[in-house]
Scaffold this active site. Structure first.
Site, PDB file in Angstrom:
ATOM      1  N   GLU A  33       0.845  -1.194   0.000  1.00  0.00           N
ATOM      2  CA  GLU A  33       0.000   0.000   0.000  1.00  0.00           C
ATOM      3  C   GLU A  33       0.878   1.240   0.000  1.00  0.00           C
ATOM      4  O   GLU A  33       1.812   1.344   0.787  1.00  0.00           O
ATOM      5  CB  GLU A  33      -0.913  -0.018   1.227  1.00  0.00           C
ATOM      6  CG  GLU A  33      -1.577   1.291   1.594  1.00  0.00           C
ATOM      7  CD  GLU A  33      -2.445   1.869   0.483  1.00  0.00           C
ATOM      8  OE1 GLU A  33      -2.335   3.083   0.222  1.00  0.00           O
ATOM      9  OE2 GLU A  33      -3.216   1.093  -0.138  1.00  0.00           O
ATOM     10  N   ARG A 107     -17.910   4.083   5.694  1.00  0.00           N
ATOM     11  CA  ARG A 107     -16.797   3.443   4.988  1.00  0.00           C
ATOM     12  C   ARG A 107     -15.637   3.120   5.938  1.00  0.00           C
ATOM     13  O   ARG A 107     -14.994   2.074   5.821  1.00  0.00           O
ATOM     14  CB  ARG A 107     -16.305   4.350   3.849  1.00  0.00           C
ATOM     15  CG  ARG A 107     -15.185   3.753   3.014  1.00  0.00           C
ATOM     16  CD  ARG A 107     -14.837   4.654   1.849  1.00  0.00           C
ATOM     17  NE  ARG A 107     -15.890   4.678   0.857  1.00  0.00           N
ATOM     18  CZ  ARG A 107     -15.962   3.865  -0.195  1.00  0.00           C
ATOM     19  NH1 ARG A 107     -15.029   2.946  -0.376  1.00  0.00           N
ATOM     20  NH2 ARG A 107     -16.950   3.962  -1.058  1.00  0.00           N
ATOM     21  N   TYR A 214     -28.811   8.412   4.430  1.00  0.00           N
ATOM     22  CA  TYR A 214     -29.099   7.152   5.122  1.00  0.00           C
ATOM     23  C   TYR A 214     -28.311   7.105   6.432  1.00  0.00           C
ATOM     24  O   TYR A 214     -27.287   7.776   6.580  1.00  0.00           O
ATOM     25  CB  TYR A 214     -28.795   5.927   4.257  1.00  0.00           C
ATOM     26  CG  TYR A 214     -27.406   5.850   3.661  1.00  0.00           C
ATOM     27  CD1 TYR A 214     -26.316   5.376   4.391  1.00  0.00           C
ATOM     28  CD2 TYR A 214     -27.183   6.223   2.333  1.00  0.00           C
ATOM     29  CE1 TYR A 214     -25.061   5.271   3.831  1.00  0.00           C
ATOM     30  CE2 TYR A 214     -25.923   6.124   1.762  1.00  0.00           C
ATOM     31  CZ  TYR A 214     -24.868   5.646   2.519  1.00  0.00           C
ATOM     32  OH  TYR A 214     -23.617   5.553   1.956  1.00  0.00           O
ATOM     33  N   ASP A 291     -11.949  -0.900  -8.398  1.00  0.00           N
ATOM     34  CA  ASP A 291     -11.916   0.348  -9.162  1.00  0.00           C
ATOM     35  C   ASP A 291     -10.784   0.389 -10.173  1.00  0.00           C
ATOM     36  O   ASP A 291     -10.892   1.073 -11.193  1.00  0.00           O
ATOM     37  CB  ASP A 291     -11.789   1.543  -8.219  1.00  0.00           C
ATOM     38  CG  ASP A 291     -13.103   1.928  -7.566  1.00  0.00           C
ATOM     39  OD1 ASP A 291     -14.137   1.313  -7.895  1.00  0.00           O
ATOM     40  OD2 ASP A 291     -13.105   2.842  -6.716  1.00  0.00           O
TER      41      ASP A 291
END
Length: 392
Positions: A33, A107, A214, A291
């Site tokens: 990463e 998230r 939401y 993605d």
């Protein structure tokens, strides 16, 4: 014989899920990463039945569900006059209809749950501050340059929209600017009228813009996403947005919609990009996931879900190669791509189509609203049965 070794580029939702799935399939996994520390950006995530089924197969569903909210209903609202156009029951009814729960979650909570599972898995190593600089075939596998030189039997590029792995594989596949910005904020539920803070997912439609609300954080907060026209292509998740600028896009909207937009003290704005569906993802012992392969607009709330699907399919197809010659891995990767490309391309195209439908103006908007009001509420969900019914 030592376990085969897979290198995953990217420690986002797709990369972490892929690592967990591959470890369960019998591989040793190294995640590289680029960030020095993991601070998952973004706000809320909606996970439909197709994604939650995958989380159950990976053994992480209960960990994720602990911080999630299970909406009782979905409603589509006319943003200007505030009336309900259509909707459908969620909760147990939607779970029975599609064979899996629908949930919404912050998230950061989703990322933290996956990261905790990764750190508890001995077969997974996580290397932060390791940006992929390039790779080349080496023997039956691949050598990856990322501050050090690492060898693996395969490289999975799960490094997001601006993937370094995809750039080397397909330098022509550039992110496509959608001429829109998404503004995000999270507000305490107590700061809103009770009718706007309950366990309901709402989509507010208006000419040129829309708004989604939401609950997250176990119902203690409400996630807001406002999508507006925008010509600024600056990329980033944490760009400060001026509330006055956002409010100007919603002039004339209903009191409830304006109450939501006016509630946050701080909005963050990011430019929306996606990818055109690609004819191929990988070559040799290298492929893409999430993605990096199929970034899509957020209008069907399927970006994270499709990455999770990718991870489960990839691991399932590689599982049979874990204890045999690594020369079989490229064929398994091509099989993975052949299965995933048609589905993810269809979701990408459907999400782009919703961009047009959500933002209609004038007579076209009125016609859309009439159709929505005339249809049974369940038709809202049944239209996407082909997405939600998917089973790994």
């Amino acid at each position: 014989m030592a376990a085969r070794h897979i290198l995953v580029a990217g420690a986002g939702i797709g990369g972490l899920t892929a690592a967990l799935a591959l470890a369960r399939a019998g591989f040793d996994v190294t995640i590289v990463e680029r960030a020095q520390a993991l601070e998952e950006a973004g706000a809320g995530v909606q996970l439909a039945a197709n994604a939650t089924r995958c989380l159950k197969t990976l053994g992480v569903y209960e960990r994720v569900a602990a911080n999630a909210v299970f909406p009782e209903a979905f409603e589509v609202m006319d943003g200007r006059c505030g009336i309900r156009l259509t909707g459908a029951p969620m909760g147990a009814q939607a779970e029975a209809r599609f064979g899996g729960p629908f949930l919404v979650i912050h998230r950061a909570d989703l990322h933290s749950a996956l990261l905790a599972a990764v750190r508890e898995t001995p077969a997974i190593a996580l290397k932060l501050g390791h940006a992929v600089e390039g790779f080349e075939a080496e023997g039956d596998g691949v050598a990856v340059r990322c501050g050090e030189r690492l060898h693996a039997d395969a490289l999975i590029g799960a490094d997001g929209l601006r993937s370094a792995v995809r750039l080397q594989l397909h330098p022509e596949a550039k992110p496509s600017f959608r001429h829109r910005a998404a503004w995000r904020a999270t507000v305490p539920a107590g700061a809103l009228p009770a009718r706007l803070a309950g366990p309901i997912t709402r989509l507010w439609l208006g000419p040129g813009a829309h708004l989604v609300s939401y609950p997250v954080k176990g119902g203690e907060a409400v996630n807001l996403v406002a999508v507006t026209p925008d010509e600024r292509e600056v990329h980033g998740w944490n760009l400060e947005g001026a509330p006055g600028e956002l409010l100007a896009h919603y002039s004339g909207w209903s009191a409830d919609a304006l109450a939501l937009i006016g509630a946050p003290e701080r909005w963050l704005r990011w430019a929306l990009f996606d990818l055109d569906p690609m004819p191929a993802w990988g070559t040799g012992a290298v492929t893409l996931l999430g993605d990096a392969a199929h970034a899509m607009p957020p209008f069907l709330a399927q970006g994270a879900a499709q990455a999770i699907e990718d991870a489960v399919v990839l691991a399932d197809l590689l599982k049979s190669t874990a204890a045999i010659d690594s020369a079989t891995i490229p064929a398994a990767l091509r099989h993975y791509e052949a299965l995933r490309l048609p589905r993810t391309a269809r979701v990408q195209k459907a999400a782009r189509g919703m961009d047009r439908i959500y933002h209609l103006a004038g007579p076209a908007r009125l016609a859309r609203d009439l159709v929505m009001r005339a249809r049974p509420g369940d038709a809202v969900l049944e239209r996407y049965r082909w997405i939600y019914d998917w089973t790994p």
